[in-house]
Design an enzyme around this catalytic site. Structure first.
Site, mmCIF file in Angstrom:
data_model
loop_
_atom_site.group_PDB
_atom_site.id
_atom_site.type_symbol
_atom_site.label_atom_id
_atom_site.label_comp_id
_atom_site.label_asym_id
_atom_site.label_seq_id
_atom_site.Cartn_x
_atom_site.Cartn_y
_atom_site.Cartn_z
ATOM 1 N N LYS A 52 -0.149 9.879 -9.358
ATOM 2 C CA LYS A 52 -0.676 8.604 -8.869
ATOM 3 C C LYS A 52 -1.960 8.833 -8.074
ATOM 4 O O LYS A 52 -2.928 8.091 -8.207
ATOM 5 C CB LYS A 52 0.384 7.870 -8.037
ATOM 6 C CG LYS A 52 1.513 7.331 -8.909
ATOM 7 C CD LYS A 52 2.752 6.890 -8.141
ATOM 8 C CE LYS A 52 3.862 6.525 -9.130
ATOM 9 N NZ LYS A 52 5.128 6.173 -8.487
ATOM 10 N N GLN A 96 7.874 5.780 -2.821
ATOM 11 C CA GLN A 96 8.435 6.451 -3.997
ATOM 12 C C GLN A 96 9.963 6.482 -3.917
ATOM 13 O O GLN A 96 10.535 6.822 -2.883
ATOM 14 C CB GLN A 96 7.861 7.874 -4.092
ATOM 15 C CG GLN A 96 8.217 8.616 -5.363
ATOM 16 C CD GLN A 96 7.636 7.983 -6.625
ATOM 17 O OE1 GLN A 96 6.562 7.398 -6.614
ATOM 18 N NE2 GLN A 96 8.354 8.079 -7.715
ATOM 19 N N ASP A 119 4.318 -2.255 -6.546
ATOM 20 C CA ASP A 119 5.434 -1.823 -7.399
ATOM 21 C C ASP A 119 6.208 -3.020 -7.948
ATOM 22 O O ASP A 119 6.977 -2.888 -8.892
ATOM 23 C CB ASP A 119 6.418 -0.985 -6.562
ATOM 24 C CG ASP A 119 6.443 0.470 -6.985
ATOM 25 O OD1 ASP A 119 6.061 0.763 -8.133
ATOM 26 O OD2 ASP A 119 6.861 1.312 -6.166
HETATM 27 N N1 GUN Z 1 10.713 6.106 -9.055
HETATM 28 C C1 GUN Z 1 10.803 6.053 -10.396
HETATM 29 N N2 GUN Z 1 9.970 5.105 -10.881
HETATM 30 C C2 GUN Z 1 9.349 4.564 -9.836
HETATM 31 C C3 GUN Z 1 8.366 3.536 -9.690
HETATM 32 O O1 GUN Z 1 7.887 2.914 -10.653
HETATM 33 N N3 GUN Z 1 7.965 3.266 -8.421
HETATM 34 C C4 GUN Z 1 8.485 3.914 -7.358
HETATM 35 N N4 GUN Z 1 8.052 3.562 -6.160
HETATM 36 N N5 GUN Z 1 9.386 4.853 -7.435
HETATM 37 C C5 GUN Z 1 9.816 5.180 -8.678
#
Ligand code: GUN
Length: 285
Positions: A52, A96, A119
């Protein structure tokens, strides 16, 4: 033989467009900023968070990464989020997942301002998606819809089967398909006769997280198959939830693993962050 949906190339196109948009915004003194909060040292999460950050750098988005100790107290994490909510340089906030067990995931996600929830996990954003008035939508499902769009296939009236009912993928993608007028069936671990359901699917979204759980011979001729699974086998190989080789012989379109859905998730996160920056800078709602 199915056409392979090249998620990497499609994500690249989205990111190139975003880069131009970010340049335009910078000309107006707006530099989009994304805060990524990682708690602990889950190896998969570390990989995702790094990816990211790299995407932000490519596009010209300010990336603020916070790596917090796995034993952090809940109120300290909540304080950190409230600081980010009040920081004008930060337009998007992402915590996350998964979080360590002692933290209340629901409470943490609700603490993020819905206006910065890139998100799309805040209950307000989920609720808006349910009623068809989305603000921010979850990134993986959004990426899946872009991949489907790219195939040129009409979704209205088609039978779509979603295997998996997670809040992050299964439920939101089912809603998005519904809003496109597909007839949606959500399958899960208690579903009887998954095989029969999958066999009827014009569109199959596999998001169960079990290697090769969906057998290639279940795939309907000319179906579109989107495989969200990323499973590592004991031999180190990455495979999806669908038996790719056999499915490929039947489907009209299929995503590879890796290189299908994964890159789109990050491209959509970048998209949401740029949208957040635009909204917060112009007072647009
Ligand atoms: N863990 C697995 N997929 C995601 C996601 O799309 N966003 C976040 N914040 N954590 C994750």
């Amino acid at each position: 033989m199915a056409n392979i949906i090249d998620g990497k190339a499609i994500a690249r196109r989205f990111k190139d467009t975003l880069k131009e948009e970010v340049n335009f915004l910078k000309g107006r003194s707006v530099k989009p900023g994304l805060a990524v909060v990682l708690v602990g040292d889950n190896p998969a999460s570390l990989v995702y968070v790094k990816a990211k950050g790299k995407a932000c750098e490519e596009i010209g988005i300010n990336s603020f990464q916070y790596t917090l100790h796995k034993d952090i107290a809940q109120k300290e994490l909540l304080w950190q989020i409230s600081e980010l909510n009040n920081d004008a340089k930060v337009h998007g906030i992402l915590v996350q997942l998964p979080l360590p067990d002692h933290l209340d995931e629901e409470l943490i996600l609700e603490a993020i301002s819905p206006e910065k929830d890139v998100d799309g996990f805040h209950p307000v954003n989920i609720g808006r998606l349910v009623i068809g008035k989305p603000l921010f939508q979850p990134c993986t499902p959004m990426g899946i819809m872009k991949l489907l769009e790219d195939t040129g296939m009409e979704l209205a009236g088609k039978d779509a089967v979603v295997a998996g009912r997670s809040n992050i993928v299964g439920k939101p993608v089912a809603l998005m398909l519904l809003h496109k007028n597909a007839t949606v069936t959500i399958c899960h671990s208690k579903t009887l006769n998954l095989r029969e359901k999958v066999k009827k699917a014009d569109i199959l979204i596999a998001a169960v997280g079990r290697p090769h759980m969906i057998k290639g011979e279940w795939i309907k001729q000319e179906a579109v198959v989107i495989d969200v699974g990323i499973n590592r086998l004991d031999n180190g190989k990455l495979v999806g939830d669908v038996e790719f080789e056999e499915a490929q012989k039947r489907a009209a379109f299929i995503t590879p693993v890796p290189g299908g859905v994964g890159p789109m998730t990050i491209a959509m996160l970048m998209h949401n962050t740029v949208e957040a920056a635009k909204r917060q800078s112009s007072g647009y709602r």
